[in-house]
Design an enzyme around this catalytic site. Structure first.
Site, PDB file in Angstrom:
ATOM      1  N   ARG A   1       0.835  -1.203   0.000  1.00  0.00           N
ATOM      2  CA  ARG A   1       0.000   0.000   0.000  1.00  0.00           C
ATOM      3  C   ARG A   1       0.873   1.258   0.000  1.00  0.00           C
ATOM      4  O   ARG A   1       0.515   2.270  -0.601  1.00  0.00           O
ATOM      5  CB  ARG A   1      -0.973  -0.004   1.183  1.00  0.00           C
ATOM      6  CG  ARG A   1      -1.984   1.132   1.156  1.00  0.00           C
ATOM      7  CD  ARG A   1      -3.153   0.918   2.109  1.00  0.00           C
ATOM      8  NE  ARG A   1      -4.171   0.075   1.536  1.00  0.00           N
ATOM      9  CZ  ARG A   1      -5.256   0.523   0.874  1.00  0.00           C
ATOM     10  NH1 ARG A   1      -5.457   1.820   0.733  1.00  0.00           N
ATOM     11  NH2 ARG A   1      -6.130  -0.303   0.377  1.00  0.00           N
TER      12      ARG A   1
ATOM     13  N   GLU B   1      -9.855   5.891   7.102  1.00  0.00           N
ATOM     14  CA  GLU B   1      -8.423   6.194   7.097  1.00  0.00           C
ATOM     15  C   GLU B   1      -8.030   7.473   6.354  1.00  0.00           C
ATOM     16  O   GLU B   1      -7.128   8.189   6.799  1.00  0.00           O
ATOM     17  CB  GLU B   1      -7.643   5.022   6.483  1.00  0.00           C
ATOM     18  CG  GLU B   1      -7.732   3.746   7.277  1.00  0.00           C
ATOM     19  CD  GLU B   1      -7.293   2.549   6.447  1.00  0.00           C
ATOM     20  OE1 GLU B   1      -8.033   2.164   5.522  1.00  0.00           O
ATOM     21  OE2 GLU B   1      -6.204   2.024   6.713  1.00  0.00           O
TER      22      GLU B   1
END
Ligand code: MTE
Ligand code: MOS
Length: 827
Positions: free
Chosen positions: A319, A728
């Site tokens: 990520r 997030e």
């Protein structure tokens, strides 16, 4: 508009309602796992024996002295494990280790009648260790080539050719810190065994299915003999995605061996010394710009500090690689990733999951390079935004990049940035020892699990004969408001008032094979599943209603507890009557729902594909004031516009944005994890073990003005009721704080000063950044005298003396020389 995203008239989603348990939270009546201990008879308490070495072999373990302690019932060791002695899914995390891998590693566990008995028992256990040299820092790991796991490479185009055509090539290095989750509720599990040998484990876990699997493999039983329930968590933030499993397995093992309930709750010191944190990273980079400051090429190597075992380090690194572009189009890219093995806690998921780390690298690059390019940092960022038709380095088309521009423009306008920047300039001109700055930064964050298989979810919805509704879904509640949203989704789909729907705690025997509640996708996935279950029931009820209303079932509508024909004219049937009628017609009043995110694919070996359903966008502008004597600073004002699609629950979403931003600001400015890097006996010990030494954001650090608004006209086709994930992405809006601090420090130097800022940018780090900026004045005077043709922008003066042995973090390159000054805490 897609069927998934379309809202009916009068939807309950979109209503501003408080968190479903807000009243319970604030009155202390909300039950957490550890609250169950007082309601459970004959509970035993568990206490770990923690190793004092960063790396050592256990040569002997004597448990007899523990049994001599009053109230000690059982000492659990490797010999007790009937199944696999491992706490993870990678099989590199022995539950009872013979090799100690970090200070605080639990080598065995003591069960006692009371917590105190267990503690004294643990103190009595005698362990002999043979200590070995340990690797503590990521730099040491790089030097020793101590890596673990995959070393992915993300590549597009031809970087070398792109550097050759770049007008400016700069390079540098940065090392930045991890972050402790510091959830209010520490890890907790309570396990018991019933008369059939079935294990029931209550756990503060974001991933009940995986906790179940690991309990099962440790005990050597099939998954159908283990049920895991999570009532709620007092914060997870990623820290309870992987780390609860081994702890729950210890409790379950203790329970099967003693036949009694076993409670394992870590106290704060244990939690902070035993469990993983956000990964700190080291990054080396080279970047190319054209004449106008447009990014041409990026070559970077990212090294994640993984700690002692793999845990989630590989997906976190993936990520990070997938977010190094943030909001910016970079034609030619090469990014290498690797995971350092260090003798520290096993670093793990933390809100953003590598995304923040990847994005920090590019934001740091732009923040450092802007002055060297002679371009205002806001303008440099804005100029490099993705535009329609472009794709990320991993090959995914960037849909809706215009939302970045809309959000940016609305922050600029709503935050009155132009006026305030003029005011700041005037303020700075009139103040030698205090400087202000305002920075604006964008966020683009990919939503979905990179691993395609995880993008599925289930739900179980019951309508009882009296018309009341009970829903269950695979997601867990950790304060983020997922349950609130799921109640709203169910009420919307069934067309009943919110108060008719109740939600039961997450359990693996209700919905199996669930993914972690993570990657911000809890509402997308479980919302899709809840909606699907409710639609099945609604369609069956429409058949029943159609007969009475004398219309086609497809023309029946459900709204606020009434069934009626489309258009609203004619007869109506109350929900309760309809449900009763359906029951007597033997119509199934409950359903299992399922959802899988469509259109995803990802090749992790090539680092190519379309792993994300969509991107969440946001923009933040932050103004800070910095004191030149101490480096202390205040956050004067924050303006945020954030894209949550059509919000499912606006109050919850605004709370997530505020909380995410503040948590990000904590990571980037205050929270300073320090590990003992000395060669002394405490080497590898975490020095910041509590809130007294580890500074968390608190009221005094809140922005004095904090404006958050949701991006308008932001419907998202690909997600439930047009919404977007929110958990997030807002964390990364906090880059605006860090960049504002950098610019404020630079304001102590001459025009064009490039400042290296350590992360976290603690007051101490800001102080060193200010010192380096001030040193520029002296350097400029020297340059004037030298009038040397060889000097280029970015030739800096020698750094002022400072108590740090760090290497300079902007290194000479083809064109640029920037002996940038390291701030104190490069670490
Ligand atoms: N908000 C609160 N209050 N507490 C938390 O623990 N965790 C964050 C975020 N927001 C968290 C939170 C993290 S790391 C994630 S991945 C998401 O919530 C998970 O929930 P969601 O998928 O339902 O958004
Ligand atoms: Mo969040 S870090 O994906 O649990």
């Amino acid at each position: 508009m897609s069927r998934l995203s379309e809202r009916p008239t009068n939807p309950v989603v979109g209503q501003e309602i408080p968190h479903e348990a807000a009243a319970l939270h604030v009155t202390g009546r909300a039950l957490y796992t550890d609250d169950l201990v007082g309601r459970t008879a004959d509970v035993l308490h568990a206490w770990p024996v923690q190793a004092p070495h960063a790396r050592a072999t256990v040569t002997a373990l004597r448990t007899d002295p523990a049994y001599a302690v009053d109230g000690v019932v059982r000492v659990l060791t490797a010999a007790d494990v009937p199944g696999v002695n491992d706490a993870g899914v990678k099989h590199d995390e022995p539950l009872f280790p013979t090799e100690v891998m970090y200070v605080g590693h639990a080598v065995c566990w003591v069960l006692g009648e009371t917590l105190e008995a267990a503690r004294l028992g643990a103190a009595a256990v005698e362990v002999d260790y043979d200590p070995h040299p340990a690797i503590v820092t990521v730099r040491e790991a790089i030097a020793a080539e101590a890596f673990q796991g995959a070393q992915p490479r993300l590549e597009r185009g031809d970087v070398e050719a792109a550097f050759a055509r770049s007008a400016r090539v700069l390079s540098g290095e940065i090392e930045f810190a991890g972050q402790e989750h510091f959830y209010l509720e520490t890890h907790c599990s309570l396990a018991l065994v019933d008369e059939n040998g079935q294990i029931f484990a209550q756990s503060s876990t974001q991933h009940p299915s995986e906790t179940q699997e690991i309990i099962a493999h440790v005990l050597g039983v099939p998954s159908n003999e283990v049920t895991v329930q999570c009532l709620r968590m007092g914060g997870g933030f990623g820290g309870k995605e992987m780390q609860p499993h081994g702890l729950a397995a210890i409790a379950a093992l203790g329970s099967t061996l003693t036949g009694r309930p076993v409670r394992l709750r870590l106290n704060r010191t244990q939690d902070i010394t035993m469990t993983g944190k956000r990964h700190g990273f080291h990054a080396e980079w080279r970047v190319g710009f054209d004449e106008e400051g447009r990014l041409q090429a990026l070559d970077a190597t990212l090294t994640a500090d993984g700690g002692w075992s793999l845990d989630l380090s590989e997906p976190v690194l993936a990520r990070a690689l997938c977010h190094i572009d943030n909001a910016y189009w970079i034609p030619d890219v090469r990014v290498n990733g690797r995971i350092a093995r260090t003798h520290k806690t096993s670093q793990t998921a933390f809100r953003g999951f590598g995304g923040p780390q990847g994005m920090l690298v590019i934001e740091d690059i732009l923040g450092r390079c802007a002055p060297l390019l002679g371009i205002d940092p806001a303008e440099l960022r804005r100029r490099n935004f993705y535009v329609d038709g472009q794709s990320t380095p991993y090959g995914q088309t960037v849909r809706h990049p215009e939302r970045l521009v809309t959000a940016w423009d609305s922050v600029v306008a709503g935050g009155e940035l132009e006026r305030r920047r003029a005011e700041i300039e005037a303020f700075n001109a009139g103040h030698d020892d205090t400087k202000r700055a305002l920075a604006i930064t964008p966020v683009k964050f990919g939503i979905s699990f990179n691993l395609t298989a995880f993008n599925q979810a289930g739900a179980l919805v019951h309508v009882y004969k009296d018309g009341s509704v009970l829903i269950n879904h695979g997601g867990t509640e950790m304060g983020q408001g997922l349950h609130t949203k799921m109640l709203q989704v169910a009420a919307t789909t069934l067309g009943v008032p919110l108060h008719r729907v109740r939600l039961a705690p997450t359990r693996t025997d209700k919905v199996p094979n669930t993914s972690a509640t993570a990657a911000s996708s809890g509402a997308d996935l479980n919302g899709g599943a809840v909606k699907n279950a409710c639609e099945q029931i609604r369609e069956r009820l429409a058949q029943v209603a159609a007969g009475t209303l004398g219309v086609h079932p497809g023309d029946v509508r459900f709204d606020d507890g009434i069934a009626h024909a489309v258009g609203g004219a004619g007869e109506q049937i109350a929900w309760d009557d309809l449900v009763e009628r359906a029951y007597f017609q033997r119509v199934q009043l409950w359903a299992a729902g399922f959802y899988r995110t469509e259109g995803l694919h990802w090749d992790s070996s090539q680092m190519q594909g379309s792993p994300f359903k969509y991107f969440a966008y946001g923009v933040a502008a932050t103004e800070v004031e910095v004191d030149g004597y101490t480096g202390a600073y205040r956050t004067l004002r924050v303006d945020i516009v954030h894209d949550v699609g059509d919000s499912l629950s606006p109050l919850v979403d605004v709370g997530q944005i505020e909380g995410g931003f503040v948590q990000g600001a904590g990571w980037l400015t205050l929270e300073d994890l320090r590990w003992d890097e000395s060669d002394g006996p405490a080497r590898g010990r975490l020095a910041t073990q509590s809130a007294s030494t580890y500074k968390l954001p608190s009221f005094s650090e809140m922005p004095e003005v904090f404006n958050v608004s949701l991006l308008e006209h932001a419907h998202e086709e690909g997600a439930v009721y047009g919404s977007k994930a929110v958990g997030e992405p807002p964390l990364m809006l906090a880059f605006s704080v860090r960049e504002a601090l950098r610019q404020a420090a630079a304001a102590f130097g001459p025009e064009g000063t490039s400042v290296d800022l350590a992360s976290p940018a603690t007051p101490e780090a800001v102080y060193w950044a200010i010192e380096s900026a001030r040193a520029q004045h002296a350097a400029d005077r020297a340059t004037e005298h030298a009038a040397s043709a060889g000097m280029t922008l970015g030739d800096h003066a020698p750094a002022p003396e400072q108590p740090s042995d760090d290497a300079p973090r902007l290194r000479p390159d083809s064109e640029q020389v920037s002996a940038g000054v390291t701030a104190g805490a490069g670490r």
